[in-house]
Design an enzyme around this catalytic site. Structure first.
Site, short mmCIF file in Angstrom:
data_model
loop_
_atom_site.label_atom_id
_atom_site.label_comp_id
_atom_site.label_asym_id
_atom_site.label_seq_id
_atom_site.Cartn_x
_atom_site.Cartn_y
_atom_site.Cartn_z
CG ASP A 1 -11.16 -1.85 1.79
OD1 ASP A 1 -10.31 -1.34 1.06
OD2 ASP A 1 -10.88 -2.60 2.75
CG ASP B 1 -5.92 -5.48 0.19
OD1 ASP B 1 -6.35 -4.87 -0.79
OD2 ASP B 1 -4.97 -6.28 0.14
O1 LIG Z 1 -3.23 -1.01 0.86
C1 LIG Z 1 -3.58 -1.68 -0.12
O2 LIG Z 1 -2.75 -2.19 -0.92
C2 LIG Z 1 -5.03 -1.91 -0.42
O3 LIG Z 1 -5.84 -1.58 0.64
P1 LIG Z 1 -7.44 -1.48 0.54
O4 LIG Z 1 -7.96 -2.61 -0.30
O5 LIG Z 1 -7.81 -1.62 1.99
O6 LIG Z 1 -7.76 -0.14 -0.05
#
Ligand SMILES: O=C(O)COP(=O)(O)O
Length: 251
Positions: free
Chosen positions: A20, A22
């Protein structure tokens, strides 16, 4: 988590680790906070703290906009939400890496897993173009065989689609892959795609229950190579015994 062990030999069949973005590879909350607060100011609304914005990240930027305006008592719906979302994308595109930093241990984990022969990919609900710019900025792109972000027609996590697309690009079967993330969305997406999940507890998790279904929980990515190694060393059939749910650092 399980005691740190060296990774085994380079596997005969290709194996993959999907990350993942973020809250897992990068701490993007400060830039997302700065951007959403610029947008809220345009609507003459108050600003949000870093803690509150952290709890709104993970379902894509449109949901972040929706949650932010809701929390200010000014819900946006329909075309208004579309306009707020478009404005936020525009603002955020100028703030992708101003305050954003790699999470502790992210670069080292990726380098070590790469050196051990693992194929790697990123699967994120952040838009594709923004994701690619951020990964380029932190010089992570050369280590990644697949970068799958949000795009029209692509079902976001927790649907399995992004993970399966990434594995297809990497040429790895779901049975030879693990997902590393920071939230219940990542655990659910991993399970929907047939992968075990490693959950890092210093990301943007909203509640301790989110980690409970992960095969392995780790305090930070510094423990990621050992956790990934442990999954293959112990065998997937014994994964429940590896589960060590802990309290995340933030609730
Ligand atoms: O919510 C976002 O913009 C991205 O979130 P993620 O990288 O945790 O999938």
């Amino acid at each position: 988590m399980t005691p740190a062990r060296p990774l085994g030999n380079v596997p005969e069949r290709p194996r993959a680790v999907l990350f993942d973005l973020d809250g897992t590879l990068i701490d993007s909350a400060p830039d997302l906070r700065a951007s959403i607060n610029i947008l809220l100011r345009q609507y003459e609304l108050g600003s949000l703290s870093l803690e509150r914005v952290r709890g709104m990240i993970g379902n894509g930027i449109k949901m972040l906009v929706e949650r932010a305006f809701d929390s200010c008592g000014h819900p946006l719906v329909g075309e208004e939400l579309d306009a707020g979302y478009a404005a936020m994308l525009d603002i955020y595109s100028g703030h992708l890496t101003t305050f954003t930093r790699p999470m502790p241990g992210a670069r080292a984990a990726i380098r070590l897993l790469h050196a051990k022969g693992f194929r790697m990919g990123v699967v994120t609900n952040k838009q594709q173009a923004a994701t690619e710019r951020i990964l380029d900025h932190f010089a992570l792109t050369p280590f990644l065989g697949a970068v799958i972000g949000g795009s029209p027609g692509m079902n976001p996590k927790p649907a399995p689609d992004m993970l399966l697309r990434a594995l297809d690009r990497l040429g790895v079967e779901p049975g030879d892959a693990v997902m590393v993330g920071d939230s219940g969305i990542d655990v659910e997406a991993a399970h929907n795609a047939g992968l075990p999940a490693v959950i890092v507890l210093n990301g943007y998790m909203r509640s301790s229950e989110e980690a409970a279904k992960a095969a392995v929980t780790i305090a930070s990515l510094e423990e990621c190579p050992a956790a990934v190694g442990a999954i293959w060393m112990f065998g997937r059939e014994r994964l429940p015994q590896l589960a060590r749910p802990q309290r995340p650092t933030r609730d």
